[in-house]
Design an enzyme around this catalytic site. Structure first.
Site, mmCIF file in Angstrom:
data_model
loop_
_atom_site.group_PDB
_atom_site.id
_atom_site.type_symbol
_atom_site.label_atom_id
_atom_site.label_comp_id
_atom_site.label_asym_id
_atom_site.label_seq_id
_atom_site.Cartn_x
_atom_site.Cartn_y
_atom_site.Cartn_z
ATOM 1 N N THR A 146 -2.968 6.288 -9.878
ATOM 2 C CA THR A 146 -3.268 6.960 -8.610
ATOM 3 C C THR A 146 -3.251 8.480 -8.762
ATOM 4 O O THR A 146 -2.540 9.016 -9.623
ATOM 5 C CB THR A 146 -2.214 6.538 -7.553
ATOM 6 O OG1 THR A 146 -2.274 7.439 -6.446
ATOM 7 C CG2 THR A 146 -0.801 6.588 -8.107
ATOM 8 N N ASP A 147 -3.980 9.165 -7.895
ATOM 9 C CA ASP A 147 -3.949 10.634 -7.902
ATOM 10 C C ASP A 147 -2.579 11.168 -7.485
ATOM 11 O O ASP A 147 -2.265 12.339 -7.713
ATOM 12 C CB ASP A 147 -5.058 11.221 -7.002
ATOM 13 C CG ASP A 147 -4.960 10.818 -5.534
ATOM 14 O OD1 ASP A 147 -4.047 10.026 -5.175
ATOM 15 O OD2 ASP A 147 -5.804 11.281 -4.740
ATOM 16 N N GLU A 148 -1.743 10.296 -6.882
ATOM 17 C CA GLU A 148 -0.449 10.774 -6.386
ATOM 18 C C GLU A 148 0.484 11.203 -7.511
ATOM 19 O O GLU A 148 1.462 11.917 -7.274
ATOM 20 C CB GLU A 148 0.207 9.711 -5.501
ATOM 21 C CG GLU A 148 -0.715 9.336 -4.359
ATOM 22 C CD GLU A 148 -0.043 8.625 -3.199
ATOM 23 O OE1 GLU A 148 1.153 8.836 -2.969
ATOM 24 O OE2 GLU A 148 -0.755 7.858 -2.523
ATOM 25 N N TYR A 183 7.373 6.272 -5.075
ATOM 26 C CA TYR A 183 6.181 5.503 -5.468
ATOM 27 C C TYR A 183 5.418 6.239 -6.563
ATOM 28 O O TYR A 183 5.105 5.681 -7.625
ATOM 29 C CB TYR A 183 5.268 5.267 -4.257
ATOM 30 C CG TYR A 183 3.840 4.894 -4.623
ATOM 31 C CD1 TYR A 183 3.560 3.683 -5.251
ATOM 32 C CD2 TYR A 183 2.765 5.758 -4.352
ATOM 33 C CE1 TYR A 183 2.251 3.337 -5.608
ATOM 34 C CE2 TYR A 183 1.466 5.429 -4.701
ATOM 35 C CZ TYR A 183 1.203 4.213 -5.331
ATOM 36 O OH TYR A 183 -0.083 3.892 -5.682
ATOM 37 N N LYS A 185 4.669 5.259 -10.584
ATOM 38 C CA LYS A 185 3.326 5.136 -11.173
ATOM 39 C C LYS A 185 3.182 6.102 -12.360
ATOM 40 O O LYS A 185 2.588 5.752 -13.376
ATOM 41 C CB LYS A 185 2.247 5.416 -10.120
ATOM 42 C CG LYS A 185 2.146 4.384 -9.009
ATOM 43 C CD LYS A 185 1.707 3.000 -9.464
ATOM 44 C CE LYS A 185 0.250 2.945 -9.897
ATOM 45 N NZ LYS A 185 -0.158 1.540 -10.194
#
Ligand code: NAD
Ligand code: TYD
Length: 342
Positions: free
Chosen positions: A124-126, A149, A153
């Protein structure tokens, strides 16, 4: 080609399973999913009798299950399985570390031992953290996760990287922006706002509503993963995004307008702790190296998504009532082999 898709009863995984079965007639899919609250076999409705799709109810952290599946010969793993909701990770991060980190490690070990082909880690870009008002994340942006989260990741991404460097595992990481589309669990922004608006309930907007996300239709994301699976280079990272940034408040207004509802339904609520202000993905490398392009403009995709939720009230109702949990018993158990029969 035989693929192991993990988390294929979730939002993106189920869309990916459908896409692969449609666009690759010779492919076989083993779908391993633990069926957490986010796993919903109604997302796979219509595939119960599809002989190329085998659903296995199981955990990616379970060494024995993973080993047994990979021992049958699998050409590639696409790892979607995850705890995926930031708000839940703020309340309790244990399951996030277990599935997202330990689960990924278990799959990596399984792939290494069984000499499985490609390993696609759906990230994810997060993991890049938050941006100011300008600029976009590239694949070389530093990892700076802000939520439990995102940290889980990012940890998984580092393990994937290390398994390539240490063992030569042909692993690839994709980092996509916020997805929307059919079958998304209505705890995430767009399906929550749409289903609430349809029921005349308030639309909760965190803080001032000016946090920006970069939105991509799930179909475009799945097509990009298809390209990465077939044409990506091992050890590379590919950013996936559609250059469609928008503040949350604007999305709420568009949904209300599309449904003919008033903006008085918007309810500003307490902000999320550590709330990232802005995400923006630069997908140029994926476009240039893999010839992929997003094809669904946000306005069109949002309207189609609103229509989907409007036309599938039973899906929404079963999620709200919890009835979706029994779908496995009703539709699948008789038709799919159990692990002991593998
Ligand atoms: P989701 O929460 O809808 O689905 C996750 C699926 O994983 C569920 O079916 C769940 O049952 C399954 N699962 C959870 N723990 C498991 C375990 N231990 N073993 C086996 N299965 C397990 O998530 P999603 O939105 O479809 O996201 C899929 C992947 O894409 C995630 O890895 C997420 O980090 C990533 N991603 C999501 C977005 C987004 O906007 N939703 C954006 C970029 C990347
Ligand atoms: P979300 O869908 O949870 O995705 P992520 O946090 O992974 O980006 O949230 C998208 C944006 O919407 C994020 O800025 C938080 C915000 N948000 C709200 O304003 N209200 C809500 O009820 C939810 C769930 C999210």
């Amino acid at each position: 080609m035989r693929l192991l898709v993990t988390g294929g009863a979730g939002f993106i995984g189920s869309n990916f399973v459908r896409l692969m079965l449609e666009s690759h007639p010779g492919y076989e899919i083993i779908n391993l999913d633990r069926l957490t609250y986010a796993g919903n076999l109604e997302n796979l409705a219509g595939l119960e009798n599809e002989s190329r799709h085998q659903f296995i109810h199981g955990d990616i952290c379970a060494v024995e299950i993973v080993h047994r599946i990979l021992g049958r010969g699998v050409d590639a793993i696409i790892n979607f399985a995850a705890e995926s909701h930031v708000d839940r990770s703020i309340l309790d991060a244990q399951d996030f570390v277990r599935t997202n980190v330990l689960g990924t490690l278990t799959l990596l070990d399984g792939a290494r031992r069984n000499k499985t082909g490609r390993f696609i880690q759906v990230s994810t870009d997060e993991v890049y953290g938050s941006l100011g008002p300008s600029g976009s994340f590239t694949e070389s942006s530093p990892l700076a996760p802000n939520s439990p989260y995102a940290a889980s990741k990012a940890s998984a991404d580092l393990l994937v990287r290390s398994y390539h460097r240490t063992y030569g595992l042909p692993a690839i990481i994709t980092r996509c922006s916020n997805n929307y589309g059919p079958y998304q669990f209505p705890e995430k922004l767009i399906p929550l706002l749409v289903t609430n608006a349809l029921s005349g309930l308030p639309l909760p907007i965190y803080g001032d509503g000016l946090h920006v996300r970069d939105w991509i239709h799930v179909r475009d994301h799945c097509n990009a993963i298809d390209r990465v699976l077939h044409h990506g280079t091992p050890a590379e990272i590919y950013n996936i995004g559609a250059r469609q940034e928008m503040p949350n408040l604007e999305i709420a207004k568009r949904i209300l307008r599309a449904l003919g509802k008033g903006e008085d339904l918007i309810a500003f609520v307490k902000d999320r702790p550590g709330h990232d202000r802005r995400y923006s993905i630069d997908p140029s490398k994926t476009e240039r190296d893999l010839g992929w392009r997003p094809s669904i403009p946000f306005e069109q995709g949002l309207q189609a998504t609103i229509d989907w939720y409007r036309q599938n009230p039973a899906w929404v109702e079963h999620v709200r009532s919890g009835e979706y949990v029994t779908y496995y018993e009703r539709m699948y158990r008789q038709r799919h082999r159990t692990l002991s029969e593998l």
